[in-house]
Design a protein around this motif. Structure first.
Motif, PDB file in Angstrom:
ATOM      1  N   PRO A  27       0.679  -1.150  -0.107  1.00 38.93           N
ATOM      2  CA  PRO A  27       0.131  -0.079  -0.049  1.00 38.93           C
ATOM      3  C   PRO A  27       0.812   1.295   0.103  1.00 38.93           C
ATOM      4  O   PRO A  27       2.018   1.217   0.732  1.00 38.93           O
ATOM      5  N   PHE A  28       0.476   2.319  -0.625  1.00 41.23           N
ATOM      6  CA  PHE A  28       1.391   3.453  -0.858  1.00 41.23           C
ATOM      7  C   PHE A  28       0.456   4.726  -0.704  1.00 41.23           C
ATOM      8  O   PHE A  28      -0.769   4.839  -0.681  1.00 41.23           O
ATOM      9  N   VAL A  29       1.219   5.922  -0.330  1.00 36.88           N
ATOM     10  CA  VAL A  29       0.674   7.143   0.002  1.00 36.88           C
ATOM     11  C   VAL A  29       1.592   8.054  -0.862  1.00 36.88           C
ATOM     12  O   VAL A  29       2.652   7.775  -1.295  1.00 36.88           O
ATOM     13  N   GLU A  30       0.713   9.164  -1.384  1.00 42.14           N
ATOM     14  CA  GLU A  30       1.910  10.391  -1.928  1.00 42.14           C
ATOM     15  C   GLU A  30       2.606  11.108  -0.858  1.00 42.14           C
ATOM     16  O   GLU A  30       2.194  10.942   0.153  1.00 42.14           O
ATOM     17  N   PRO A  31       3.547  11.476  -1.050  1.00 44.63           N
ATOM     18  CA  PRO A  31       4.584  12.199   0.043  1.00 44.63           C
ATOM     19  C   PRO A  31       3.597  13.450   0.520  1.00 44.63           C
ATOM     20  O   PRO A  31       3.038  14.145  -0.056  1.00 44.63           O
ATOM     21  N   PRO A  32       3.669  13.314   2.061  1.00 45.22           N
ATOM     22  CA  PRO A  32       3.030  14.265   2.779  1.00 45.22           C
ATOM     23  C   PRO A  32       3.481  15.551   2.718  1.00 45.22           C
ATOM     24  O   PRO A  32       4.948  15.694   2.211  1.00 45.22           O
ATOM     25  N   VAL A  33       2.685  16.681   2.496  1.00 42.68           N
ATOM     26  CA  VAL A  33       3.175  18.011   2.120  1.00 42.68           C
ATOM     27  C   VAL A  33       3.749  18.288   3.657  1.00 42.68           C
ATOM     28  O   VAL A  33       3.237  17.873   4.762  1.00 42.68           O
ATOM     29  N   PRO A  34       4.867  18.930   3.767  1.00 43.70           N
ATOM     30  CA  PRO A  34       5.666  19.336   5.106  1.00 43.70           C
ATOM     31  C   PRO A  34       4.756  20.062   5.694  1.00 43.70           C
ATOM     32  O   PRO A  34       4.207  21.143   5.386  1.00 43.70           O
ATOM     33  N   ASP A  87       4.151  22.471   9.782  1.00 45.84           N
ATOM     34  CA  ASP A  87       4.825  22.886  10.762  1.00 45.84           C
ATOM     35  C   ASP A  87       3.975  22.328  12.140  1.00 45.84           C
ATOM     36  O   ASP A  87       2.841  22.956  12.415  1.00 45.84           O
ATOM     37  N   ARG A  88       4.618  21.268  12.728  1.00 48.27           N
ATOM     38  CA  ARG A  88       3.769  20.701  13.960  1.00 48.27           C
ATOM     39  C   ARG A  88       3.387  21.695  15.155  1.00 48.27           C
ATOM     40  O   ARG A  88       2.364  21.566  15.501  1.00 48.27           O
ATOM     41  N   THR A  89       4.416  22.395  15.293  1.00 45.15           N
ATOM     42  CA  THR A  89       4.096  23.418  16.298  1.00 45.15           C
ATOM     43  C   THR A  89       3.076  24.462  15.897  1.00 45.15           C
ATOM     44  O   THR A  89       2.087  24.533  17.059  1.00 45.15           O
ATOM     45  N   ALA A  90       2.919  24.999  14.766  1.00 48.23           N
ATOM     46  CA  ALA A  90       2.064  25.759  14.542  1.00 48.23           C
ATOM     47  C   ALA A  90       0.604  25.044  14.285  1.00 48.23           C
ATOM     48  O   ALA A  90      -0.697  25.664  14.775  1.00 48.23           O
ATOM     49  N   ASP A  91       0.452  23.726  13.730  1.00 47.34           N
ATOM     50  CA  ASP A  91      -0.514  22.982  13.839  1.00 47.34           C
ATOM     51  C   ASP A  91      -1.087  22.838  15.213  1.00 47.34           C
ATOM     52  O   ASP A  91      -2.386  22.580  15.404  1.00 47.34           O
ATOM     53  N   ARG A  92      -0.113  22.019  16.037  1.00 44.50           N
ATOM     54  CA  ARG A  92      -0.660  21.981  17.362  1.00 44.50           C
ATOM     55  C   ARG A  92      -1.362  23.292  18.143  1.00 44.50           C
ATOM     56  O   ARG A  92      -2.385  23.056  18.801  1.00 44.50           O
ATOM     57  N   ALA A  93      -0.712  24.364  17.974  1.00 44.43           N
ATOM     58  CA  ALA A  93      -1.199  25.621  18.632  1.00 44.43           C
ATOM     59  C   ALA A  93      -2.341  26.109  18.144  1.00 44.43           C
ATOM     60  O   ALA A  93      -3.291  26.314  18.886  1.00 44.43           O
ATOM     61  N   GLU A  94      -2.756  25.828  16.824  1.00 45.23           N
ATOM     62  CA  GLU A  94      -3.990  26.245  16.131  1.00 45.23           C
ATOM     63  C   GLU A  94      -5.085  25.122  16.659  1.00 45.23           C
ATOM     64  O   GLU A  94      -6.146  25.702  17.017  1.00 45.23           O
ATOM     65  N   LEU A  95      -4.878  23.961  16.628  1.00 48.12           N
ATOM     66  CA  LEU A  95      -5.769  23.143  17.239  1.00 48.12           C
ATOM     67  C   LEU A  95      -6.184  23.123  18.621  1.00 48.12           C
ATOM     68  O   LEU A  95      -7.309  23.023  19.097  1.00 48.12           O
ATOM     69  N   ALA A  97      -0.115  15.733  11.891  1.00 43.27           N
ATOM     70  CA  ALA A  97       1.004  16.499  12.280  1.00 43.27           C
ATOM     71  C   ALA A  97       1.048  16.933  13.821  1.00 43.27           C
ATOM     72  O   ALA A  97       2.039  16.852  14.381  1.00 43.27           O
ATOM     73  N   ALA A  98      -0.189  17.176  14.232  1.00 44.99           N
ATOM     74  CA  ALA A  98      -0.025  17.611  15.734  1.00 44.99           C
ATOM     75  C   ALA A  98      -0.287  16.400  16.695  1.00 44.99           C
ATOM     76  O   ALA A  98       0.029  16.969  17.836  1.00 44.99           O
ATOM     77  N   GLY A 142       7.742   7.539  15.719  1.00 48.50           N
ATOM     78  CA  GLY A 142       7.207   8.573  14.636  1.00 48.50           C
ATOM     79  C   GLY A 142       8.321   8.704  13.523  1.00 48.50           C
ATOM     80  O   GLY A 142       8.035   8.714  12.347  1.00 48.50           O
ATOM     81  N   ARG A 143       9.537   8.859  14.202  1.00 44.93           N
ATOM     82  CA  ARG A 143      10.602   9.144  12.901  1.00 44.93           C
ATOM     83  C   ARG A 143      10.839   7.839  12.005  1.00 44.93           C
ATOM     84  O   ARG A 143      10.996   8.013  10.930  1.00 44.93           O
ATOM     85  N   GLU A 144      10.768   6.763  12.572  1.00 48.76           N
ATOM     86  CA  GLU A 144      10.984   5.604  12.056  1.00 48.76           C
ATOM     87  C   GLU A 144       9.990   5.364  10.951  1.00 48.76           C
ATOM     88  O   GLU A 144       9.964   4.723   9.907  1.00 48.76           O
ATOM     89  N   ALA A 145       8.716   5.775  11.501  1.00 47.94           N
ATOM     90  CA  ALA A 145       7.469   5.392  10.755  1.00 47.94           C
ATOM     91  C   ALA A 145       7.513   6.261   9.415  1.00 47.94           C
ATOM     92  O   ALA A 145       6.972   5.737   8.229  1.00 47.94           O
ATOM     93  N   ALA A 146       7.887   7.705   9.532  1.00 47.48           N
ATOM     94  CA  ALA A 146       8.118   8.393   8.414  1.00 47.48           C
ATOM     95  C   ALA A 146       8.959   8.030   7.419  1.00 47.48           C
ATOM     96  O   ALA A 146       8.682   7.851   6.143  1.00 47.48           O
TER      97      ALA A 146
END
Length: 374
Positions: free
Chosen positions: A166-173, A175-183, A268-269, A343-347
């Motif tokens: 199974p495959f996916v398109e490369p995720p768009v990079p 900003d975890r910090t910004a996404d987490r703060a917004e959520l 991301a968050a 998470g790093r190994e998963a990516a």
């Protein structure tokens, strides 16, 4: 090459999001990326849950008529190949074998499954049709290694089976910090607490059972600090939400169905993807989460071990075992360094082994080989 694409379970144009629809679209995109012209041959849905007597026969009859019309329409300018995605006893392919035979073109199936135990039950007609289509196929592309054992006896030769991760398109990079703060701001969440994420359709059957097991597992984790974001919607949403009735509502956020960008922000968050995966084929959401760098806790079922490396990108538990699932989640809640390493190994694994470009090349090589052999 011109490719006629068909998905009997759910057309890629179906309005309801799902992992199945996502993979259908990805397959079409991968084939186009390889330089092929891909046309959706038909949106006819052959799926039947077996709850209405005689419906399988009516669908089969309608499929036969549609196949005749399609063959007649395409005869003067036929495609080079027919490609059917996801057929099984509840959603057999009544079109592809007949049209391919009439036009004299290769017939390829992807994510086909065959369950011998369905031979004499209410799905006997669909089971026989699925078996006949698999046996007729010039090539079978399997996205789930768990299906291979039942597919091999049907194939005219072992080399007709190609395993495709199974495959996916490369995720768009992101900003975890910004996404987490917004959520955290928009959802009223504590940004310092670990966030769990569950993504799934809210329908009956296995999906609802997965949500129920998740709820029971989280009830055991009252002594840990966590929040759960639930992404998904469907006809059983009220039942799913009721399943979490014994969980502190302050820990829960039901977000409904989200567009891709908002779902990517959740991946991301969050800190851990959690999904019991009852009878899951492999789980597109699990793969997308890992591609985004998220550790996973999931049930060990079907093709899930193909995409989640136990002890390396996540933790797998006996399917349906809520106590074991709770223990696995607790282990990652208590060990931030471990879940970050997962998470790093998963990516890394997702990029190296489940990439879009590699899948496109594999499909292109297979289909061009079939075309040359004809």
């Amino acid at each position: 090459m011109r490719i006629a694409f068909y998905a009997p379970l759910k057309a890629p144009t179906h309005p309801t999001p799902s992992g199945d629809r996502r993979m259908a679209r990805l397959l079409m995109a991968a084939l186009r990326h390889a330089g092929h012209r891909v046309d959706l041959a038909c949106t006819f849905r052959s799926w039947d849950d077996g709850g209405r007597p005689g419906r399988h026969r009516r669908i089969a009859d309608l499929g036969g008529r549609l196949a005749g019309r399609l063959a007649g329409r395409l005869r003067h300018d036929p495609p080079d190949l027919w490609f059917t995605y996801h057929l099984y006893h509840k959603a057999p392919d009544w079109l592809g074998p007949a049209v391919s035979e009439a036009l004299g073109i290769p017939y390829v199936v992807s994510e086909a499954s065959f369950a011998p135990k369905q031979a004499g039950g209410p799905f006997a007609l669909g089971h026989a049709a699925a078996g006949a289509a698999i046996a007729r196929a010039d090539a079978v592309v399997s996205l789930n290694s768990a299906d291979a054992e039942c597919l091999h006896p049907l194939l005219r030769s072992p080399d007709r089976l190609t395993l495709l991760r199974p495959f996916v398109e490369p995720p768009v990079p992101r900003d975890r910090t910004a996404d987490r703060a917004e959520l955290a701001r928009s959802l009223g969440l504590d940004p310092d607490a670990p966030w769990l994420l569950a993504v799934g359709m809210m329908r009956g059957g296995d999906k609802q059972r997965s949500f129920r097991i998740l709820a029971r597992a989280l009830e055991r984790l009252g002594g840990h600090d966590w929040r759960l974001l639930v992404v998904g919607d469907g006809p059983r949403r009220a039942c799913v939400e009721e399943s979490f009735g014994r969980v502190d509502p302050g820990r829960l956020r039901f977000l409904g169905a989200l567009p891709p960008d908002r779902l990517a922000a959740c991946y991301a968050a969050a800190d851990v993807m959690v999904w019991p995966a009852i009878n899951e084929a492999y789980g597109m959401a699990l793969l997308e989460a890992q591609a985004a760098g998220l550790a996973v806790v999931a049930g060990r079922t079907g093709g899930v071990p193909d995409i989640v490396r136990d002890g390396s990108t996540g933790l797998l538990t006996p399917v349906g075992d809520e106590a074991a699932f709770a223990d696995a989640v607790a282990a990652l809640l208590s060990d931030p360094a471990r879940r970050s390493a997962f998470g790093r190994e998963a990516a890394r694994v997702a990029a190296a082994e489940h990439g879009f470009d590699g899948a496109s090349r594999t499909l292109d090589t297979l289909l061009r080989s079939l075309a040359r052999s004809r």
